[in-house]
Design a protein around this motif. Structure first.
Motif, short mmCIF file in Angstrom:
data_model
loop_
_atom_site.label_atom_id
_atom_site.label_comp_id
_atom_site.label_asym_id
_atom_site.label_seq_id
_atom_site.Cartn_x
_atom_site.Cartn_y
_atom_site.Cartn_z
N LEU A 555 32.24 47.04 -74.53
CA LEU A 555 33.58 46.57 -74.85
C LEU A 555 34.10 45.63 -73.76
O LEU A 555 34.71 44.59 -74.05
N GLY A 556 33.88 46.01 -72.52
CA GLY A 556 34.37 45.18 -71.44
C GLY A 556 33.61 43.89 -71.29
O GLY A 556 34.16 42.88 -70.84
N GLU A 557 32.34 43.90 -71.67
CA GLU A 557 31.50 42.72 -71.48
C GLU A 557 31.54 41.78 -72.68
O GLU A 557 31.51 40.55 -72.52
N LEU A 558 31.57 42.34 -73.91
CA LEU A 558 31.41 41.53 -75.11
C LEU A 558 32.63 41.51 -76.01
O LEU A 558 32.68 40.72 -76.96
N GLY A 559 33.59 42.38 -75.77
CA GLY A 559 34.69 42.51 -76.72
C GLY A 559 34.30 43.40 -77.88
O GLY A 559 33.12 43.77 -78.05
N LEU A 560 35.28 43.74 -78.73
CA LEU A 560 35.00 44.68 -79.81
C LEU A 560 34.00 44.13 -80.82
O LEU A 560 33.05 44.82 -81.21
N ASP A 561 34.19 42.88 -81.26
CA ASP A 561 33.27 42.35 -82.26
C ASP A 561 31.86 42.19 -81.70
O ASP A 561 30.87 42.53 -82.35
N GLY A 562 31.75 41.68 -80.46
CA GLY A 562 30.42 41.56 -79.87
C GLY A 562 29.78 42.91 -79.62
O GLY A 562 28.56 43.08 -79.82
N ALA A 563 30.58 43.90 -79.19
CA ALA A 563 30.04 45.23 -78.94
C ALA A 563 29.54 45.87 -80.23
O ALA A 563 28.48 46.53 -80.24
N LEU A 564 30.25 45.68 -81.33
CA LEU A 564 29.81 46.27 -82.59
C LEU A 564 28.59 45.54 -83.15
O LEU A 564 27.73 46.17 -83.79
N ARG A 565 28.49 44.25 -82.92
CA ARG A 565 27.26 43.54 -83.33
C ARG A 565 26.06 44.08 -82.55
O ARG A 565 24.97 44.27 -83.11
#
Length: 703
Positions: A555-565
């Motif tokens: 979450l801290g590195e990629l954001g919510l959308d990136g983390a879920l991908r």
């Protein structure tokens, strides 16, 4: 705002509207009574010469009466709009000449009387056809623009020769026409011979002109609902015009098919006019106006009853004229005795049609009390109140909010309140404990006074129950504040450690290693510096463990959308295909508590898919709107067994994660043809403690 959204006038203007409605209802009642007398006259003379010819004209009732009814509705819903008189005049000019012609067929009238009836018929046809060709010009606002009066005058000038030529036919009412000779007959024969082809052509030209003008006006209306209703009216008008032309050309050979074609087209047109007026006009009728409509309904019922009685007597149900007289006396007595109840019934019908349960405030309160008594728990009361308001008062939306220390919290909502909702404070022991909000009906800019009284009573009745919910909501609000503050602080700490302490330790270790590399191999400090470097490496690992415990690292590195991908890709494999979709993409900024809850719920749901579902495909969908973030995880696996109690730790943790920030999580099984599971979490975007006004949804929304 266009004219379709204007409200009915009030005060002195309202009394003027009542007078116009009364005059319109009187015209309708007179025409209706005359139509009833016409039918009774034909029934009494059934079998006589000329009865069948006059009876063929009864079809005009099928479109004349609906046109008059539509005109009355215009006066009820659009006070002051001249199009109401246009429709009434059209209906009356259709019916009155045909009704007055009945005695001409059956009796032996003088030439002067027949000539007078024919002149009246010609004038009526002239007015009727002119009104018909120009009817679309009165829409969409119910008035005719000044620049179009010249066009109406031109249409009237064109129609006049045709109308008067028709009145000079050689034979009318089965007798020689007294108008067929002299100058009138000669002029009519000349016009009939030269205007026959042009009449058919101009029929479609005039329809096309009026229809095009209305279509161009309708396109400029902003409301899609209003445009759709008006285009339906325009289509009905064109269909009626085509049916009229077909009947004119083929009516002699196909009398009955053409009869039913014209009837269907005419009823559809009048029904579309009524639909447009009722759906887009004002529903705020005064009590006198509703009584006028009720009186008109009573007249219609009495007319139908009279026709039924005459039909029964003519059919030979009584043995003699003496029995007929007794039957008439009995019927008159029964009508008089039942008139009061009939009037009361008609008033009730009109009140329910226009106001529903609003006409009976105590019934609304009784309905609410009954529903509250059957509610499963106090948590169901807000949803019950909103549903009762929408169903019984026919309002488009209702919402109930409770006042907590953290601000207003919406407990239940049905429908969309729109831009200008009306609010009613809920008082308990002198304190405002909540607020009931309602949306306005289409075409209204303010709430009806009677609605306001009922809603105030409903708010007062439900206030004690809402007050009892305040403590629960305060506790829930406090928990949400704690969770929100915790997650925001964790995100801040994670960011500070990740961006500050972590890089500092890594840089320090690099400097130690560089210093170690510059020392000679036999220097004793190398071992000491190498030990310091190892300790710094362990410290860096500990920092990473701390940040991982503060929240999901992606979450801290990629954001919510990136983390879920990334999460979906980690579960994707040969046996299971996992897809992720976002609306919008990328997602808007969200509170830390919402991001953490969404990520944890999606991860737990995918973990359950891998462990239990035996699925081949799964999908993670996130949709963010103005109020909530919706997380949906679906698979095509085996689902839960029917009747099984699924209270696993994972499912319970998902529900708890959603509930602790004011959301909800549901699990459904067998969502795809007997297979699959759907996990759906609705998380409020504005949680307690964030900078935005706190308005989380804490109960199921309806509508």
């Amino acid at each position: 705002m266009n004219a379709w959204s204007e409200n009915a006038p009030s005060g002195s203007h309202r009394s003027e509207g009542e007078r116009r409605l009364a005059a319109a209802a009187l015209c309708a009642a007179v025409t209706l009574a005359l139509a009833g007398l016409w039918i009774c006259y034909l029934l009494v003379n059934l079998g006589a010469h000329g009865t069948s010819e006059s009876a063929q004209s009864l079809r005009v009732l099928m479109y004349g009466l609906p046109a008059i009814a539509a005109g009355v509705l215009v006066h009820a819903h659009w006070p002051g709009r001249p199009v109401g008189w246009v429709l009434i005049a059209y209906g009356m000019t259709v019916i009155l000449p045909a009704a007055l012609a009945a005695p001409m067929w059956l009796g032996h009238p003088s030439d002067a009387l027949r000539a007078a009836v024919l002149v009246f018929e010609a004038l009526s046809n002239w007015l009727k056809v002119t009104l018909w060709y120009t009817l679309p010009l009165w829409f969409p606002d119910g008035r005719l623009a000044r620049r179009w009066w010249w066009y109406v005058a031109g249409v009237a000038a064109w129609v006049a020769p045709q109308a008067f030529a028709y009145a000079a036919q050689p034979e009318r009412f089965g007798l020689p026409n007294p108008l067929a000779g002299g100058w009138w007959g000669s002029a009519s024969a000349f016009l009939d011979g030269h205007l026959g082809v042009a009449e058919n052509v101009t029929h479609f030209v005039l329809i096309a002109v009026s229809g095009t003008v209305m279509f161009l006006r309708v396109r400029r209306i902003g409301s899609a609902h209003t445009r759709r209703a008006l285009l339906t009216l325009l289509a009905s008008y064109v269909v009626w015009g085509v049916a009229q032309s077909i009947t004119y050309n083929f009516g002699a050979a196909l009398r009955w098919p053409m009869y039913w074609l014209m009837t269907a087209a005419s009823v559809a047109l009048s029904a579309s006019v009524g639909y447009v007026v009722v759906r887009t006009g004002s529903w705020r009728l005064s009590r006198p106006e509703r009584r006028i409509l009720a009186g008109l309904l009573v007249v219609a019922l009495l007319t139908a009853a009279d026709v039924a009685v005459v039909a029964a007597l003519v059919s030979g149900m009584t043995p003699s004229r003496y029995a007929d007289a007794l039957a008439l006396v009995a019927v008159a007595f029964l009508m008089g005795a039942g008139l009061r109840r009939t009037v009361a019934w008609a008033v009730g019908v009109v009140d329910r049609l226009y106001y529903g349960d609003r006409a009976h405030p105590y019934q609304v309160l009784h309905t609410l009390a009954a529903r509250i008594s059957h509610a499963g728990s106090s948590q169901d009361i807000p949803a019950t109140l909103c549903a009762t308001v929408v169903e019984t008062l026919r309002l488009p939306a209702a919402a109930l909010a409770v006042h907590t220390r953290a601000g207003a919290r919406v407990l239940a909502r049905v429908g969309s309140l729109g831009d200008h909702p009306h609010h009613f404070d809920m008082l308990h022991q002198g304190t405002v404990v909540g607020r009931l909000s309602v949306g306005l009906r289409e075409g209204e800019t303010e709430l009806d006074a009677q609605d306001g009284l009922i809603l105030s009573s409903l708010a007062s009745q439900a206030a004690p129950a809402v007050a009892s919910l305040r403590l629960q909501e305060d506790l829930r609000s406090s928990r949400e504040q704690i969770v929100t503050a915790r997650e925001e602080e964790r995100r801040r700490l994670r960011r500070d450690i990740h961006d500050g302490l972590g890089p500092a330790l890594a840089g320090l270790r690099l400097r130690v290693e560089n210093a170690t590399a510059r020392l000679p191999a036999e220097d004793t400090l190398r071992e000491a510096l190498r030990a310091v470097s190892d300790d710094l490496g362990m410290a860096i690992k500990e920092v990473r463990r701390i940040t991982d415990r503060l929240g999901p690292a992606p979450l801290g590195e990629l954001g919510l959308d990136g983390a879920l991908r990334q999460l979906a890709a980690s579960f994707d494999g040969a046996r299971l295909t996992v897809a992720a979709a976002f609306d919008p993409d990328p997602l808007p900024p969200l509170p830390a508590a919402v991001e953490v809850a969404a990520y944890r719920i999606a991860a737990e749901a995918l973990n359950n898919v891998v462990r239990h579902a035996r699925a081949t495909r799964a999908e993670v969908r996130l949709r963010a709107d103005a109020e909530a973030l919706t997380v949906t995880v679906e698979d095509d696996g085996t689902g839960f067994g029917r009747g099984a109690v699924h209270r696993g730790v994972g499912l319970r943790s998902m529900a708890e994660r959603a509930a602790e920030i004011g959301g909800r999580c549901t699990v459904e099984s067998f969502v795809h043809a007997g297979r699959g599971t759907r996990v759906r979490a609705v998380l409020p975007r504005t949680t307690v403690g964030t900078a935005e006004p706190p308005l989380p949804v804490t109960s199921v929304e309806r509508g």
